[in-house]
Write an enzyme that holds these catalytic residues in place. Structure first.
Site, PDB file in Angstrom:
ATOM      1  N   ASP A   1       0.806  -1.223   0.000  1.00 52.01           N
ATOM      2  CA  ASP A   1       0.000   0.000   0.000  1.00 52.01           C
ATOM      3  C   ASP A   1       0.841   1.276   0.000  1.00 52.01           C
ATOM      4  O   ASP A   1       0.437   2.299   0.556  1.00 52.01           O
ATOM      5  CB  ASP A   1      -0.955   0.032   1.215  1.00 52.01           C
ATOM      6  CG  ASP A   1      -1.888  -1.156   1.214  1.00 52.01           C
ATOM      7  OD1 ASP A   1      -2.229  -1.637   0.122  1.00 52.01           O
ATOM      8  OD2 ASP A   1      -2.274  -1.605   2.313  1.00 52.01           O
TER       9      ASP A   1
ATOM     10  N   GLY B   1       1.498   2.980  -2.602  1.00 53.30           N
ATOM     11  CA  GLY B   1       1.030   3.872  -3.665  1.00 53.30           C
ATOM     12  C   GLY B   1       1.565   3.429  -5.021  1.00 53.30           C
ATOM     13  O   GLY B   1       1.755   4.246  -5.929  1.00 53.30           O
ATOM     14  N   LYS B   2       1.770   2.128  -5.190  1.00 50.62           N
ATOM     15  CA  LYS B   2       2.311   1.584  -6.446  1.00 50.62           C
ATOM     16  C   LYS B   2       1.387   1.878  -7.621  1.00 50.62           C
ATOM     17  O   LYS B   2       1.824   2.293  -8.698  1.00 50.62           O
ATOM     18  CB  LYS B   2       2.509   0.051  -6.333  1.00 50.62           C
ATOM     19  CG  LYS B   2       3.512  -0.355  -5.265  1.00 50.62           C
ATOM     20  CD  LYS B   2       3.582  -1.865  -5.087  1.00 50.62           C
ATOM     21  CE  LYS B   2       2.366  -2.472  -4.447  1.00 50.62           C
ATOM     22  NZ  LYS B   2       2.121  -2.105  -3.054  1.00 50.62           N
TER      23      LYS B   2
ATOM     24  N   GLY C   1      -4.575  -4.321  -3.650  1.00 49.77           N
ATOM     25  CA  GLY C   1      -5.589  -3.298  -3.909  1.00 49.77           C
ATOM     26  C   GLY C   1      -4.842  -2.055  -4.349  1.00 49.77           C
ATOM     27  O   GLY C   1      -4.149  -1.443  -3.541  1.00 49.77           O
ATOM     28  N   HIS C   2      -4.899  -1.751  -5.627  1.00 51.87           N
ATOM     29  CA  HIS C   2      -4.136  -0.630  -6.174  1.00 51.87           C
ATOM     30  C   HIS C   2      -5.104   0.474  -6.588  1.00 51.87           C
ATOM     31  O   HIS C   2      -5.963   0.267  -7.441  1.00 51.87           O
ATOM     32  CB  HIS C   2      -3.272  -1.093  -7.349  1.00 51.87           C
ATOM     33  CG  HIS C   2      -2.241  -2.106  -6.956  1.00 51.87           C
ATOM     34  ND1 HIS C   2      -1.399  -2.710  -7.848  1.00 51.87           N
ATOM     35  CD2 HIS C   2      -1.908  -2.608  -5.742  1.00 51.87           C
ATOM     36  CE1 HIS C   2      -0.593  -3.549  -7.191  1.00 51.87           C
ATOM     37  NE2 HIS C   2      -0.895  -3.504  -5.921  1.00 51.87           N
TER      38      HIS C   2
ATOM     39  N   GLN D   1       1.949  -6.074  -3.310  1.00 55.49           N
ATOM     40  CA  GLN D   1       2.424  -6.180  -1.930  1.00 55.49           C
ATOM     41  C   GLN D   1       3.715  -5.359  -1.753  1.00 55.49           C
ATOM     42  O   GLN D   1       3.954  -4.439  -2.519  1.00 55.49           O
ATOM     43  CB  GLN D   1       2.635  -7.648  -1.522  1.00 55.49           C
ATOM     44  CG  GLN D   1       1.354  -8.448  -1.357  1.00 55.49           C
ATOM     45  CD  GLN D   1       0.699  -8.880  -2.653  1.00 55.49           C
ATOM     46  OE1 GLN D   1       1.325  -9.470  -3.516  1.00 55.49           O
ATOM     47  NE2 GLN D   1      -0.580  -8.593  -2.788  1.00 55.49           N
TER      48      GLN D   1
ATOM     49  N   THR E   1      -9.586  -4.830   1.991  1.00 56.47           N
ATOM     50  CA  THR E   1     -10.436  -5.320   3.087  1.00 56.47           C
ATOM     51  C   THR E   1     -11.093  -4.196   3.886  1.00 56.47           C
ATOM     52  O   THR E   1     -11.950  -4.470   4.722  1.00 56.47           O
ATOM     53  CB  THR E   1      -9.590  -6.168   4.070  1.00 56.47           C
ATOM     54  OG1 THR E   1      -8.512  -5.344   4.543  1.00 56.47           O
ATOM     55  CG2 THR E   1      -9.025  -7.402   3.407  1.00 56.47           C
TER      56      THR E   1
HETATM   57  P1  GDP Z   1      -0.762   0.285  -3.590  1.00 60.72           P
HETATM   58  O1  GDP Z   1      -1.353  -0.979  -3.081  1.00 60.72           O
HETATM   59  O2  GDP Z   1       0.706   0.363  -3.346  1.00 60.72           O
HETATM   60  O3  GDP Z   1      -1.115   0.586  -5.020  1.00 60.72           O
HETATM   61  O4  GDP Z   1      -1.401   1.446  -2.706  1.00 60.72           O
HETATM   62  P2  GDP Z   1      -2.959   1.589  -2.296  1.00 60.72           P
HETATM   63  O5  GDP Z   1      -3.726   2.060  -3.447  1.00 60.72           O
HETATM   64  O6  GDP Z   1      -3.430   0.379  -1.586  1.00 60.72           O
HETATM   65  O7  GDP Z   1      -2.838   2.682  -1.162  1.00 60.72           O
HETATM   66  C1  GDP Z   1      -2.285   3.935  -1.406  1.00 60.72           C
HETATM   67  C2  GDP Z   1      -3.345   4.990  -1.064  1.00 60.72           C
HETATM   68  O8  GDP Z   1      -2.726   6.256  -1.008  1.00 60.72           O
HETATM   69  C3  GDP Z   1      -4.427   5.105  -2.127  1.00 60.72           C
HETATM   70  O9  GDP Z   1      -5.629   5.458  -1.510  1.00 60.72           O
HETATM   71  C4  GDP Z   1      -3.919   6.232  -3.022  1.00 60.72           C
HETATM   72  O10 GDP Z   1      -4.982   6.937  -3.667  1.00 60.72           O
HETATM   73  C5  GDP Z   1      -3.251   7.112  -2.010  1.00 60.72           C
HETATM   74  N1  GDP Z   1      -2.099   7.873  -2.514  1.00 60.72           N
HETATM   75  C6  GDP Z   1      -1.128   7.481  -3.380  1.00 60.72           C
HETATM   76  N2  GDP Z   1      -0.202   8.455  -3.505  1.00 60.72           N
HETATM   77  C7  GDP Z   1      -0.597   9.457  -2.701  1.00 60.72           C
HETATM   78  C8  GDP Z   1      -0.038  10.749  -2.379  1.00 60.72           C
HETATM   79  O11 GDP Z   1       1.017  11.139  -2.842  1.00 60.72           O
HETATM   80  N3  GDP Z   1      -0.763  11.523  -1.486  1.00 60.72           N
HETATM   81  C9  GDP Z   1      -1.926  11.091  -0.919  1.00 60.72           C
HETATM   82  N4  GDP Z   1      -2.544  11.905  -0.054  1.00 60.72           N
HETATM   83  N5  GDP Z   1      -2.468   9.903  -1.214  1.00 60.72           N
HETATM   84  C10 GDP Z   1      -1.805   9.096  -2.080  1.00 60.72           C
HETATM   85  P1  IMO Z   2      -0.897  -4.200  -2.228  1.00 58.85           P
HETATM   86  O1  IMO Z   2      -0.488  -4.751  -3.560  1.00 58.85           O
HETATM   87  C1  IMO Z   2      -0.936  -4.549   2.121  1.00 58.85           C
HETATM   88  C2  IMO Z   2      -0.903  -8.593   3.779  1.00 58.85           C
HETATM   89  C3  IMO Z   2      -2.151  -8.993   4.547  1.00 58.85           C
HETATM   90  C4  IMO Z   2      -1.534  -9.928   5.581  1.00 58.85           C
HETATM   91  C5  IMO Z   2      -0.454 -10.650   4.758  1.00 58.85           C
HETATM   92  C6  IMO Z   2      -0.894 -12.007   4.211  1.00 58.85           C
HETATM   93  O2  IMO Z   2      -2.180  -3.473  -2.228  1.00 58.85           O
HETATM   94  O3  IMO Z   2       0.224  -3.415  -1.619  1.00 58.85           O
HETATM   95  P2  IMO Z   2      -2.517 -12.689   2.214  1.00 58.85           P
HETATM   96  O4  IMO Z   2      -3.968 -12.421   2.009  1.00 58.85           O
HETATM   97  O5  IMO Z   2      -1.648 -12.193   1.120  1.00 58.85           O
HETATM   98  O6  IMO Z   2      -2.234 -14.122   2.552  1.00 58.85           O
HETATM   99  O7  IMO Z   2      -2.147 -11.869   3.546  1.00 58.85           O
HETATM  100  O8  IMO Z   2      -0.139  -9.788   3.693  1.00 58.85           O
HETATM  101  N1  IMO Z   2      -1.134  -8.100   2.396  1.00 58.85           N
HETATM  102  C7  IMO Z   2      -1.099  -6.828   2.051  1.00 58.85           C
HETATM  103  N2  IMO Z   2      -0.943  -5.711   2.803  1.00 58.85           N
HETATM  104  N3  IMO Z   2      -1.050  -4.444   0.786  1.00 58.85           N
HETATM  105  C8  IMO Z   2      -1.167  -5.544   0.026  1.00 58.85           C
HETATM  106  O9  IMO Z   2      -1.146  -5.510  -1.326  1.00 58.85           O
HETATM  107  C9  IMO Z   2      -1.245  -6.804   0.650  1.00 58.85           C
HETATM  108  N4  IMO Z   2      -1.398  -8.072   0.200  1.00 58.85           N
HETATM  109  C10 IMO Z   2      -1.313  -8.857   1.284  1.00 58.85           C
HETATM  110  O10 IMO Z   2      -2.768  -7.877   5.147  1.00 58.85           O
HETATM  111  O11 IMO Z   2      -0.886  -9.171   6.573  1.00 58.85           O
HETATM  112 MG    MG Z   3      -2.863  -1.615  -1.787  1.00 58.98          MG
END
Ligand code: GDP
Ligand code: IMO
Ligand code: MG
Length: 438
Positions: A28, A30-31, A55-56, A238, A315
């Site tokens: 998470d 911010g990929k 979850g991206h 991840q 989640t």
């Molecule tokens: P990922 O799994 O690495 O793609 O990241 P997620 O999407 O799960 O979580 C990143 C969260 O931060 C998302 O809600 C994005 O919209 C948000 N986000 C990403 N870059 C930035 C940033 O530079 N500033 C802020 N405020 N939010 C950001």
């Molecule tokens: P993105 O791509 C954050 C975490 C779960 C748990 C552990 C094992 O959005 O960054 P799993 O369901 O994979 O067996 O869970 O890994 N986890 C993540 N945490 N971002 C993710 O993906 C994750 N994918 C799995 O919360 O701790």
């Molecule tokens: Mg994510």
């Protein structure tokens, strides 16, 4: 630290024909946002590992309206309608989840037809894997991993124990049905649950009409395209410290989330990946259980959670928050071969009077440069912090580095110095256009 990327068009020229986007923390980071931005410059966007545990999130401003997309299996390049997206052999795919994403995109006017290809070697994640995930977590009682309950561990377990079912098997439905029956019956007996095998078979039979045209040998496709000069962006899922080998085992996911996993997960060799961009949040978050030495339990932790909207994209669980941990990111730089960094969510610090950076670990009074393999040792680690002055200004409108307040610039420069790696991208807001190139 010579690498400079001053605009989007610079990316392929400076980063190369093939790049990997790696999470440097616990996911998470911010990929998805950077992948979406860079997808404008790359021809092929490929996922190599993981499943719908990812979850991206991508937020796009269109005609004054903010649109949000969350992808679990679909590569984050799919919003660019001239790009090819690949789901590689290293992933585990739940067909109903994939169809849901395809339908949601369709409802928003985005057609994936002829643009999405799925490896015939990718493993299927079936309904019973999700049930087993739940049972295994339940049985661990106080030692839960805190998985996403998407069935990831059990699907990879079937793959590694050589009893998995692959996308290519779907093309010969009677063989697929036989394998599914055998596996489901075995799992039902082992774990003691009921499962409607015929319903599962029907779901997959119906889905075949839509997806059979997407199933190909993606390894061959990528190599052919690469030879023709096409550019490839590999989207990590991840984060490094969730990697099955290099993460905080057993509080990890079940795939190799690091750069090596990108090679095996696509059948693409390491010497063709020219640069690796590490995504690093300005602080640290973690969903699920497991050690987290810079975690904040107090008011500042809640402030980060609220200001950063730190709730899981898959989640909805609140993410645990803490200060940036330089040691763990340095480990990620080594393991992935990171050559450039995207610092994300810098705007979230707005209003923080002081910002801390975890700069070293001490274990029993001795300095350690790596996360210890023993979690008992990791629990005992004491973190030394560096404290810096914060800033009060809203930085979300900043377009270039010099627009940032001095304390903010100092924070970025300090991180570069500590990490010995250039920070070429700085996220200052959720939207596509809220990214500084540098
Ligand atoms: P990922 O799994 O690495 O793609 O990241 P997620 O999407 O799960 O979580 C990143 C969260 O931060 C998302 O809600 C994005 O919209 C948000 N986000 C990403 N870059 C930035 C940033 O530079 N500033 C802020 N405020 N939010 C950001
Ligand atoms: P993105 O791509 C954050 C975490 C779960 C748990 C552990 C094992 O959005 O960054 P799993 O369901 O994979 O067996 O869970 O890994 N986890 C993540 N945490 N971002 C993710 O993906 C994750 N994918 C799995 O919360 O701790
Ligand atoms: Mg994510």
């Amino acid at each position: 630290m010579t690498l400079q990327i001053t605009n989007e068009a610079d990316c392929v020229k400076k980063l190369g024909q093939v790049i990997y986007i790696a999470g440097t923390q616990w996911g998470d980071e911010g990929k998805g946002k950077l992948v979406d931005i860079l997808s404008a410059q790359y021809d092929i966007i490929a996922r190599s590992a993981g499943g719908a545990n990812a979850g991206h999130t991508i937020c796009v401003n269109e005609g004054g309206e903010s649109k949000k997309f969350v992808f679990h299996l679909m590569p984050s390049g799919i919003l660019h309608d001239d790009k090819i997206c690949i789901i590689g052999n290293g992933t585990v795919i739940n067909i109903p989840t994939l169809l849901e994403e395809i339908n949601e995109l369709k409802e928003k006017g985005i057609d994936v037809h002829n643009r999405i290809f799925i490896s015939d070697r990718a493993h299927l994640l079936l309904g019973y894997h999700k049930i087993i995930d739940g049972i295994q977590e339940e049985r661990k009682k106080g030692k839960k991993v805190g998985t996403t309950l998407r069935g990831i561990g059990p699907a990879y377990t079937d793959k590694i124990s050589r009893q998995g079912i692959r996308m290519g098997d779907l093309l010969n439905f009677s063989t697929f049905a036989e394998k599914l029956r055998t596996n489901a019956e075995k799992h039902m007996k082992t774990y003691g649950f009921e499962f409607d095998i015929e319903k599962e078979l029907n779901i997959h039979k119906d889905a075949l009409d839509i997806i059979q045209g997407y199933i190909i040998n993606t390894t061959e496709y990528i190599h052919k395209s690469h030879k023709k000069g096409k550019t490839v962006l590999i989207e990590g899922a991840q984060g490094t410290h969730l990697d099955i080998d290099h993460g905080t085992y057993p509080y990890v996911t079940s795939s190799n989330t690091t750069c090596g996993g990108a090679c095996t997960g696509l059948g693409f060799p390491p010497n063709k990946i020219e640069n690796v961009v590490g995504i690093m949040k300005a602080y640290t978050t973690r969903v699920g259980e497991g050690p987290f030495p810079t975690e904040l339990g107090d008011i500042e932790g809640k402030m980060l959670q609220d200001q950063g909207a730190e709730y899981g994209a898959t989640t909805g669980r609140p993410r645990r928050c803490g200060w940036l941990d330089i040691i763990s990111v340095k480990n990620a730089i080594d393991i992935n071969g990171i050559t450039s960094i995207n610092l994300t969510k810098l705007d979230v610090f707005g209003g923080f009077k002081k910002i801390k950076i975890g700069i070293s670990y001490k274990l029993d009074g001795e300095m350690v440069n790596y996360i210890p393999s023993s979690l008992d040792d990791f629990d005992k680690v004491k973190v030394d912090y560096l404290e810096m002055d914060g800033w009060t200004e809203d930085i979300s409108k900043a377009k270039k580095f010099s627009d940032l307040p001095k304390n903010c610039q100092d924070y970025v420069k300090k991180l570069e110095e500590l990490l010995e790696t250039p920070i070429n991208f700085i996220g200052v807001g959720v939207h596509r256009d809220e990214m500084i190139f540098r």
